[in-house]
Design an enzyme around this catalytic site. Structure first.
Site, PDB file in Angstrom:
ATOM      1  N   CYS A  84       0.928  -1.318  -0.121  1.00  0.00           N
ATOM      2  CA  CYS A  84       0.247   0.354   0.017  1.00  0.00           C
ATOM      3  C   CYS A  84       0.979   0.948   0.018  1.00  0.00           C
ATOM      4  O   CYS A  84       2.303   1.239   0.649  1.00  0.00           O
ATOM      5  CB  CYS A  84      -1.473  -0.457   1.343  1.00  0.00           C
ATOM      6  SG  CYS A  84      -2.188   0.861   1.195  1.00  0.00           S
ATOM      7  N   CYS A 194      -0.112   3.762  -6.467  1.00  0.00           N
ATOM      8  CA  CYS A 194      -1.572   3.276  -6.162  1.00  0.00           C
ATOM      9  C   CYS A 194      -2.152   1.816  -6.439  1.00  0.00           C
ATOM     10  O   CYS A 194      -1.962   1.535  -7.620  1.00  0.00           O
ATOM     11  CB  CYS A 194      -2.579   4.048  -5.618  1.00  0.00           C
ATOM     12  SG  CYS A 194      -4.453   2.991  -5.159  1.00  0.00           S
ATOM     13  N   THR A 195      -1.652   0.496  -5.627  1.00  0.00           N
ATOM     14  CA  THR A 195      -1.618  -0.352  -6.113  1.00  0.00           C
ATOM     15  C   THR A 195      -2.659  -0.541  -6.535  1.00  0.00           C
ATOM     16  O   THR A 195      -3.120  -1.889  -7.396  1.00  0.00           O
ATOM     17  CB  THR A 195      -1.322  -1.941  -4.780  1.00  0.00           C
ATOM     18  OG1 THR A 195      -2.503  -1.450  -3.513  1.00  0.00           O
ATOM     19  CG2 THR A 195       0.125  -1.044  -4.014  1.00  0.00           C
ATOM     20  N   HIS A 196      -3.530  -0.500  -6.177  1.00  0.00           N
ATOM     21  CA  HIS A 196      -5.191  -0.426  -7.123  1.00  0.00           C
ATOM     22  C   HIS A 196      -5.075  -0.307  -8.598  1.00  0.00           C
ATOM     23  O   HIS A 196      -6.186  -0.781  -9.444  1.00  0.00           O
ATOM     24  CB  HIS A 196      -6.662   0.290  -6.281  1.00  0.00           C
ATOM     25  CG  HIS A 196      -7.026  -1.117  -5.253  1.00  0.00           C
ATOM     26  ND1 HIS A 196      -6.494  -0.323  -3.705  1.00  0.00           N
ATOM     27  CD2 HIS A 196      -8.801  -0.849  -5.154  1.00  0.00           C
ATOM     28  CE1 HIS A 196      -7.415  -0.603  -3.230  1.00  0.00           C
ATOM     29  NE2 HIS A 196      -8.234  -1.286  -2.907  1.00  0.00           N
TER      30      HIS A 196
HETATM   31  N1  DGL Z   1      -4.418   0.456  -2.733  1.00  0.00           N
HETATM   32  C1  DGL Z   1      -3.552   1.343  -1.422  1.00  0.00           C
HETATM   33  C2  DGL Z   1      -2.161   2.587  -2.176  1.00  0.00           C
HETATM   34  O1  DGL Z   1      -1.410   2.129  -2.663  1.00  0.00           O
HETATM   35  C3  DGL Z   1      -4.889   2.740  -0.675  1.00  0.00           C
HETATM   36  C4  DGL Z   1      -5.953   3.472  -1.491  1.00  0.00           C
HETATM   37  C5  DGL Z   1      -6.998   3.609  -0.273  1.00  0.00           C
HETATM   38  O2  DGL Z   1      -7.339   2.621  -0.089  1.00  0.00           O
HETATM   39  O3  DGL Z   1      -6.978   4.625  -1.018  1.00  0.00           O
HETATM   40  O4  DGL Z   1      -2.237   3.101  -1.990  1.00  0.00           O
END
Ligand code: DGL
Length: 272
Positions: A84, A194-196
């Site tokens: 994250c 962001c990993t998403h």
């Molecule tokens: N996936 C996470 C990141 O890499 C957090 C995304 C979120 O929950 O805002 O920052």
């Protein structure tokens, strides 16, 4: 008979590698490390109850992570992967010496390689929290002060991924809008910070070539593998995985599918 130090090292090697993120995003890192190290035991925790992390305060993130680290300690984890960017930028410095755990933060572990790319201008897409912290900019420029870093926050993208709305017309417009904004600066590479966001490759590549985008998880997974190896912490046995979430296991399973097919349904864990 095994000597005591050998027995201890055997126990540690046999322990799981733990991952966490606010939701399915960290699977982009997990899936890569699992491919590189298929014989390890893994635990993954998606804190879906508190998603999105990118809109949370440092105090809130410290509170959530405290429960998660204690959960991993109970599970006897040998290392924790902060899959994250938001927690890596906001709380890593505060927690790195707090727990008896080896912690791998995504931004700090991959920026060295990003700084060595043969480019002068890098764009970063990330959450509000990551962008305001300037973590990518600081880390990249620490290794290479000549690189210009442009940062744009895309908080809506996390919802598109978590709510499984990747194929909706509105999602395509939301992604394109931010991409157009970034392209005004003519970046030579764009980091999905962001990993998403790698879940959105199908949309991003409708408008720009695939090789414009960088998923830092590629470098991060390689870094973790090499570091575990160097420390003699690799395990050669039968790999296993356990996935946990703090809410909505069914939605998690569905949203994860775009990137990673779960072997086991996620288990629900709550700390309060
Ligand atoms: N996936 C996470 C990141 O890499 C957090 C995304 C979120 O929950 O805002 O920052």
């Amino acid at each position: 008979m095994l000597k005591e130090s050998k027995i201890i090292s055997k126990i540690i090697n046999n322990s799981p590698i733990a991952f966490f993120d606010s939701g399915v995003g960290g699977l982009t890192v997990y899936s890569k490390l699992k491919k590189l190290l298929p014989d390890e035991k893994y635990i993954y925790f998606g804190d879906t109850k508190h998603m999105p992390y990118g809109e949370k305060t440092e105090k809130e993130l410290l509170e959530y992570s405290d429960n998660i680290f204690n959960f991993f300690l109970e599970k006897n984890a040998k290392a924790v992967v902060m899959a994250c960017n938001t927690t890596s930028s906001i709380i890593y410095d505060k927690v790195k010496d707090k727990y008896d755990l080896k912690i791998y933060p995504i931004i700090q572990s991959s920026s060295n390689i990003l700084a060595q790319l043969p480019v002068k201008k890098i764009g970063i897409f990330a959450t509000h929290a990551t962008v305001s912290s300037n973590a990518y900019k600081k880390e990249i420029q620490k290794h290479n002060p000549d690189v210009e870093v442009i940062q744009i926050a895309c908080p809506e993208w996390v919802h598109i991924v978590e709510e499984n709305k990747i194929n909706e017309t509105q999602s395509i417009s939301l992604v394109k809008e931010k991409l157009d904004e970034m392209m005004h600066y003519f970046p030579e590479k764009i980091v999905l910070g962001c990993t998403h966001y790698p879940f959105l490759f199908d949309i991003l590549t409708k408008f720009q070539p695939r090789d414009l985008f960088i998923d830092p998880a590629v470098y991060f997974a390689e870094f973790i593998k090499n570091d575990l190896k160097q420390q003699g912490l690799l395990e050669i046995s039968q790999g296993s995985e356990e996935i946990f979430v703090s809410s909505n296991p069914e939605t998690f399973k569905k949203s994860a599918k775009v990137f990673y097919e779960l072997n086991t349904p996620p288990k629900l864990v709550t700390f309060d």
